[in-house]
Enzyme design. Structure first.
Site, mmCIF file in Angstrom:
data_model
loop_
_atom_site.group_PDB
_atom_site.id
_atom_site.type_symbol
_atom_site.label_atom_id
_atom_site.label_comp_id
_atom_site.label_asym_id
_atom_site.label_seq_id
_atom_site.Cartn_x
_atom_site.Cartn_y
_atom_site.Cartn_z
ATOM 1 N N TYR A 72 0.839 -1.206 0.000
ATOM 2 C CA TYR A 72 0.000 0.000 0.000
ATOM 3 C C TYR A 72 0.874 1.256 0.000
ATOM 4 O O TYR A 72 0.632 2.204 -0.749
ATOM 5 C CB TYR A 72 -0.896 -0.031 1.244
ATOM 6 C CG TYR A 72 -1.814 1.161 1.390
ATOM 7 C CD1 TYR A 72 -3.007 1.224 0.679
ATOM 8 C CD2 TYR A 72 -1.496 2.218 2.246
ATOM 9 C CE1 TYR A 72 -3.860 2.310 0.815
ATOM 10 C CE2 TYR A 72 -2.343 3.309 2.385
ATOM 11 C CZ TYR A 72 -3.518 3.343 1.676
ATOM 12 O OH TYR A 72 -4.360 4.418 1.810
ATOM 13 N N LYS A 76 1.047 4.165 -2.869
ATOM 14 C CA LYS A 76 0.518 5.496 -2.555
ATOM 15 C C LYS A 76 1.598 6.573 -2.719
ATOM 16 O O LYS A 76 1.312 7.686 -3.158
ATOM 17 C CB LYS A 76 -0.051 5.517 -1.138
ATOM 18 C CG LYS A 76 -1.414 4.866 -1.038
ATOM 19 C CD LYS A 76 -2.454 5.749 -1.710
ATOM 20 C CE LYS A 76 -3.834 5.164 -1.662
ATOM 21 N NZ LYS A 76 -4.830 6.050 -2.286
ATOM 22 N N PRO A 99 -4.488 12.083 5.224
ATOM 23 C CA PRO A 99 -5.236 12.019 6.484
ATOM 24 C C PRO A 99 -4.639 10.986 7.432
ATOM 25 O O PRO A 99 -3.976 10.043 6.984
ATOM 26 C CB PRO A 99 -6.648 11.580 6.066
ATOM 27 C CG PRO A 99 -6.632 11.447 4.588
ATOM 28 C CD PRO A 99 -5.200 11.377 4.155
ATOM 29 N N ASN A 101 -5.765 8.292 10.774
ATOM 30 C CA ASN A 101 -6.748 7.197 10.866
ATOM 31 C C ASN A 101 -8.192 7.753 10.908
ATOM 32 O O ASN A 101 -8.588 8.393 11.876
ATOM 33 C CB ASN A 101 -6.417 6.396 12.134
ATOM 34 C CG ASN A 101 -6.949 4.981 12.090
ATOM 35 O OD1 ASN A 101 -8.104 4.771 11.756
ATOM 36 N ND2 ASN A 101 -6.116 4.018 12.435
ATOM 37 N N HIS A 115 -10.702 -0.934 9.917
ATOM 38 C CA HIS A 115 -9.750 -0.249 10.787
ATOM 39 C C HIS A 115 -10.167 -0.394 12.249
ATOM 40 O O HIS A 115 -11.237 -0.899 12.560
ATOM 41 C CB HIS A 115 -9.637 1.219 10.380
ATOM 42 C CG HIS A 115 -8.806 1.407 9.152
ATOM 43 N ND1 HIS A 115 -9.366 1.504 7.897
ATOM 44 C CD2 HIS A 115 -7.470 1.479 8.972
ATOM 45 C CE1 HIS A 115 -8.399 1.647 7.007
ATOM 46 N NE2 HIS A 115 -7.233 1.627 7.628
ATOM 47 N N LYS A 123 -17.257 -4.812 17.687
ATOM 48 C CA LYS A 123 -16.988 -5.837 18.715
ATOM 49 C C LYS A 123 -17.738 -5.537 20.017
ATOM 50 O O LYS A 123 -18.243 -6.441 20.669
ATOM 51 C CB LYS A 123 -15.483 -5.893 19.012
ATOM 52 C CG LYS A 123 -14.663 -6.613 17.959
ATOM 53 C CD LYS A 123 -13.267 -6.804 18.544
ATOM 54 C CE LYS A 123 -12.198 -6.876 17.512
ATOM 55 N NZ LYS A 123 -10.849 -6.872 18.095
ATOM 56 N N TRP A 137 -7.211 -6.100 20.033
ATOM 57 C CA TRP A 137 -6.050 -6.798 19.472
ATOM 58 C C TRP A 137 -4.761 -6.044 19.788
ATOM 59 O O TRP A 137 -4.734 -4.801 19.758
ATOM 60 C CB TRP A 137 -6.211 -6.952 17.956
ATOM 61 C CG TRP A 137 -7.319 -7.896 17.602
ATOM 62 C CD1 TRP A 137 -7.908 -8.813 18.434
ATOM 63 C CD2 TRP A 137 -7.990 -8.008 16.347
ATOM 64 N NE1 TRP A 137 -8.889 -9.502 17.758
ATOM 65 C CE2 TRP A 137 -8.965 -9.036 16.481
ATOM 66 C CE3 TRP A 137 -7.869 -7.369 15.113
ATOM 67 C CZ2 TRP A 137 -9.806 -9.412 15.443
ATOM 68 C CZ3 TRP A 137 -8.704 -7.737 14.070
ATOM 69 C CH2 TRP A 137 -9.662 -8.750 14.232
ATOM 70 N N ARG A 144 -2.283 6.611 17.999
ATOM 71 C CA ARG A 144 -2.829 7.053 16.721
ATOM 72 C C ARG A 144 -3.498 8.428 16.859
ATOM 73 O O ARG A 144 -4.075 8.748 17.900
ATOM 74 C CB ARG A 144 -3.912 6.075 16.214
ATOM 75 C CG ARG A 144 -3.438 4.652 15.903
ATOM 76 C CD ARG A 144 -2.595 4.587 14.652
ATOM 77 N NE ARG A 144 -2.203 3.226 14.310
ATOM 78 C CZ ARG A 144 -1.073 2.644 14.723
ATOM 79 N NH1 ARG A 144 -0.217 3.294 15.499
ATOM 80 N NH2 ARG A 144 -0.778 1.412 14.346
HETATM 81 P P1 GDP Z 1 -3.202 1.311 11.275
HETATM 82 O O1 GDP Z 1 -3.529 2.574 12.044
HETATM 83 O O2 GDP Z 1 -2.853 1.595 9.841
HETATM 84 O O3 GDP Z 1 -2.160 0.466 11.962
HETATM 85 O O4 GDP Z 1 -4.505 0.422 11.148
HETATM 86 P P2 GDP Z 1 -5.713 0.053 12.125
HETATM 87 O O5 GDP Z 1 -6.755 1.087 12.084
HETATM 88 O O6 GDP Z 1 -6.097 -1.345 11.704
HETATM 89 O O7 GDP Z 1 -5.130 0.032 13.630
HETATM 90 C C1 GDP Z 1 -4.295 -0.964 14.059
HETATM 91 C C2 GDP Z 1 -3.952 -0.846 15.542
HETATM 92 O O8 GDP Z 1 -5.103 -1.066 16.353
HETATM 93 C C3 GDP Z 1 -2.942 -1.938 15.919
HETATM 94 O O9 GDP Z 1 -2.156 -1.485 17.010
HETATM 95 C C4 GDP Z 1 -3.875 -3.062 16.350
HETATM 96 O O10 GDP Z 1 -3.215 -4.011 17.174
HETATM 97 C C5 GDP Z 1 -4.945 -2.280 17.112
HETATM 98 N N1 GDP Z 1 -6.263 -2.956 17.202
HETATM 99 C C6 GDP Z 1 -6.873 -3.319 18.368
HETATM 100 N N2 GDP Z 1 -8.072 -3.890 18.131
HETATM 101 C C7 GDP Z 1 -8.257 -3.859 16.781
HETATM 102 C C8 GDP Z 1 -9.331 -4.276 15.933
HETATM 103 O O11 GDP Z 1 -10.365 -4.811 16.369
HETATM 104 N N3 GDP Z 1 -9.185 -4.072 14.592
HETATM 105 C C9 GDP Z 1 -8.055 -3.488 14.066
HETATM 106 N N4 GDP Z 1 -7.978 -3.282 12.740
HETATM 107 N N5 GDP Z 1 -7.011 -3.084 14.862
HETATM 108 C C10 GDP Z 1 -7.109 -3.278 16.199
#
Ligand code: GDP
Length: 250
Positions: A72, A76, A99, A101, A115, A123, A137, A144
């Site tokens: 990605y 990009k 942008p 998150n 995301h 959840k 997770w 962020r």
């Molecule tokens: P990123 O900001 O590009 O890394 O993408 P995400 O929006 O998927 O955020 C990921 C972060 O959130 C990581 O630290 C994950 O371990 C944490 N996380 C915790 N719970 C979740 C969940 O239910 N879904 C996702 N996508 N990430 C989670």
């Protein structure tokens, strides 16, 4: 083609190929048909993994991106290269926004490929329904900067109408508004009045620890822009999801 951390880890090749095709199809068609302005969307996750903070617009190409989403990220980054090329060779005003998150109503609430905020909201909804715990997770420690989709939409319109540079611009809340994943999860828990247990599944990846971005360029252009406070934006998003559960993308 966009997705959360876990979708990126699985499909790096697809993310690279599809986005490269989209980039070239969109930008070249825009050029051929005399489009006046194109605003493409990058993301703060495409910046170098090893970097100084805060990250700013000049640092996009300074080093390899995080391994989890190299497909990605490289695709990009090429939008910025193409925008420069179309400007130098043909004088086109094609630009890009970066942008952080994004979250809000009408998002992709699929737990596997979405995301973090829409994933957590979905959840919590299910945990309330089933009387189970909420499993976040990773460790909850990564940080962020979240931006509400309605704020981002207002900024997009401003970029389209007023912003005249080919160089990209970061669209983000301030560095002081960065929150940990744990804090984001706790905010969802409050907004949805969830009384169950909060668990952290540390067998799941944390992804990039942080990608703190500077919004000083944006602030210079729009010193008075008001972001919706995070707590309120999360509440509005949770309320939308609960009221629209039947039709939400999930
Ligand atoms: P990123 O900001 O590009 O890394 O993408 P995400 O929006 O998927 O955020 C990921 C972060 O959130 C990581 O630290 C994950 O371990 C944490 N996380 C915790 N719970 C979740 C969940 O239910 N879904 C996702 N996508 N990430 C989670």
């Amino acid at each position: 083609m966009v997705g959360g951390l876990f979708q990126n880890i699985k499909y790096n090749l697809d993310f690279w190929r599809k986005n490269m095709h989209i980039n070239d199809n969109v930008l070249h068609s825009a050029y051929k048909s005399g489009v006046q302005k194109v605003v493409s969307c990058l993301s703060t996750c495409i910046f170098p993994d090893k970097t100084t903070y805060p990250i700013d617009e000049t640092m996009i190409h300074n080093g390899p991106p995080h391994n989890s989403n190299f497909g990605y990220s490289y695709a990009k980054r090429m939008i910025d290269v193409q925008n420069r090329g179309y400007f130098e060779q043909h004088g086109c005003r094609f630009t890009a926004v970066i942008p952080t998150n994004v979250f809000g109503p009408h998002d992709n609430y699929n737990i596997e490929d979405g995301h973090v905020l829409p994933g957590l909201i979905h959840k919590v909804y299910l945990a309330k329904e089933n009387g189970t715990a909420l499993t976040v997770w990773g460790t909850g420690k990564p940080r962020r900067q979240f931006i509400y989709s309605l704020d981002l939409a207002r900024l997009f319109l401003w970029v389209l109408r007023e912003y005249d540079e080919v160089e990209p611009i970061i669209l983000s809340v301030g560095e002081e508004d960065e929150v940990s994943i744990r804090e984001a999860a706790e905010c969802v828990v409050r907004a949805m009045d969830f009384k169950g247990e909060l668990l952290f599944d540390t067998t799941k990846s944390d992804g990039q620890f942080k990608k703190t971005a500077s919004n000083s360029k944006l602030k210079k252009y729009l010193p008075d822009f008001q972001f919706t406070p995070f707590e309120r934006a999360v509440k509005e998003t949770c309320d939308w999801f609960c009221a629209n559960y039947a039709i939400a993308r999930k």
